[in-house]
Write a protein that holds these residues in place. Structure first.
Motif, mmCIF file in Angstrom:
data_model
loop_
_atom_site.group_PDB
_atom_site.id
_atom_site.type_symbol
_atom_site.label_atom_id
_atom_site.label_comp_id
_atom_site.label_asym_id
_atom_site.label_seq_id
_atom_site.Cartn_x
_atom_site.Cartn_y
_atom_site.Cartn_z
ATOM 1 N N LEU A 99 -25.566 -58.653 115.008
ATOM 2 C CA LEU A 99 -25.989 -57.368 115.578
ATOM 3 C C LEU A 99 -24.805 -56.408 115.723
ATOM 4 O O LEU A 99 -24.920 -55.213 115.456
ATOM 5 C CB LEU A 99 -26.668 -57.582 116.934
ATOM 6 C CG LEU A 99 -28.050 -58.237 116.895
ATOM 7 C CD1 LEU A 99 -28.514 -58.564 118.308
ATOM 8 C CD2 LEU A 99 -29.050 -57.342 116.196
ATOM 9 N N ARG A 100 -23.684 -56.945 116.127
ATOM 10 C CA ARG A 100 -22.476 -56.119 116.259
ATOM 11 C C ARG A 100 -22.093 -55.522 114.915
ATOM 12 O O ARG A 100 -21.769 -54.338 114.799
ATOM 13 C CB ARG A 100 -21.337 -56.963 116.825
ATOM 14 C CG ARG A 100 -20.079 -56.176 117.082
ATOM 15 C CD ARG A 100 -19.013 -57.090 117.731
ATOM 16 N NE ARG A 100 -17.834 -56.337 118.034
ATOM 17 C CZ ARG A 100 -16.810 -56.164 117.199
ATOM 18 N NH1 ARG A 100 -16.842 -56.707 116.003
ATOM 19 N NH2 ARG A 100 -15.764 -55.461 117.574
ATOM 20 N N SER A 101 -22.154 -56.365 113.903
ATOM 21 C CA SER A 101 -21.827 -55.907 112.561
ATOM 22 C C SER A 101 -22.787 -54.806 112.099
ATOM 23 O O SER A 101 -22.366 -53.799 111.538
ATOM 24 C CB SER A 101 -21.875 -57.091 111.601
ATOM 25 O OG SER A 101 -21.679 -56.681 110.278
ATOM 26 N N ILE A 102 -24.079 -54.984 112.361
ATOM 27 C CA ILE A 102 -25.084 -53.980 111.989
ATOM 28 C C ILE A 102 -24.813 -52.665 112.705
ATOM 29 O O ILE A 102 -24.842 -51.592 112.095
ATOM 30 C CB ILE A 102 -26.508 -54.493 112.302
ATOM 31 C CG1 ILE A 102 -26.874 -55.648 111.367
ATOM 32 C CG2 ILE A 102 -27.540 -53.372 112.201
ATOM 33 C CD1 ILE A 102 -28.141 -56.383 111.765
ATOM 34 N N ILE A 103 -24.520 -52.748 113.993
ATOM 35 C CA ILE A 103 -24.264 -51.541 114.793
ATOM 36 C C ILE A 103 -23.021 -50.822 114.276
ATOM 37 O O ILE A 103 -23.011 -49.597 114.119
ATOM 38 C CB ILE A 103 -24.135 -51.893 116.288
ATOM 39 C CG1 ILE A 103 -25.501 -52.328 116.831
ATOM 40 C CG2 ILE A 103 -23.589 -50.716 117.079
ATOM 41 C CD1 ILE A 103 -25.457 -52.952 118.207
#
Length: 120
Positions: A99-103
């Motif tokens: 999720l961090r990577s997507i954000i």
């Protein structure tokens, strides 16, 4: 510290039984159980054994000596719990990293096509 009479009364209340109901479940005369519960007569060992047989989750140590908790609680296997929580933690950490990577990609307008479809 409580008396054995108070502990017997606590068992009766815990199982939501009247004195007569407890007597019926134990196969005892209601007057005998009433005498035990009000302290007129000391409970016999056979009566205590019957309580423990009827309610196996009641701790004998607590009922007889007043030590510990009223109910025996099954102790979970610590190794199994540790393994379960470690696995859950690893999965959650993986999800958080993804999720961090997507954000970060979304914020930097460098989002891949498949992620754009996933995130919207």
């Amino acid at each position: 510290m409580t008396t054995i009479i108070e502990r017997l009364e606590a068992v009766r209340r815990h199982y939501n039984l009247s004195g007569r109901g407890l007597a019926d479940r134990l196969g005892q005369r209601p007057s005998t159980v009433t005498n035990y519960l009000n302290g007129t007569q000391a409970p016999k060992l056979e009566f205590i054994e019957n309580i423990l047989r009827l309610f196996p989750e009641v701790s004998a140590e607590w009922l007889i000596r007043g030590q510990g908790s009223m109910l025996i609680v099954d102790q979970p296997d610590v190794a199994e719990l540790k393994k379960q929580y470690e696995t859950e933690l690893l999965v959650k950490e993986g999800i958080i990293k993804e999720l961090r990577s997507i954000i970060l990609e979304k914020n930097q307008d460098k989002q891949s096509l498949d992620r754009q479809q996933l995130v919207g």
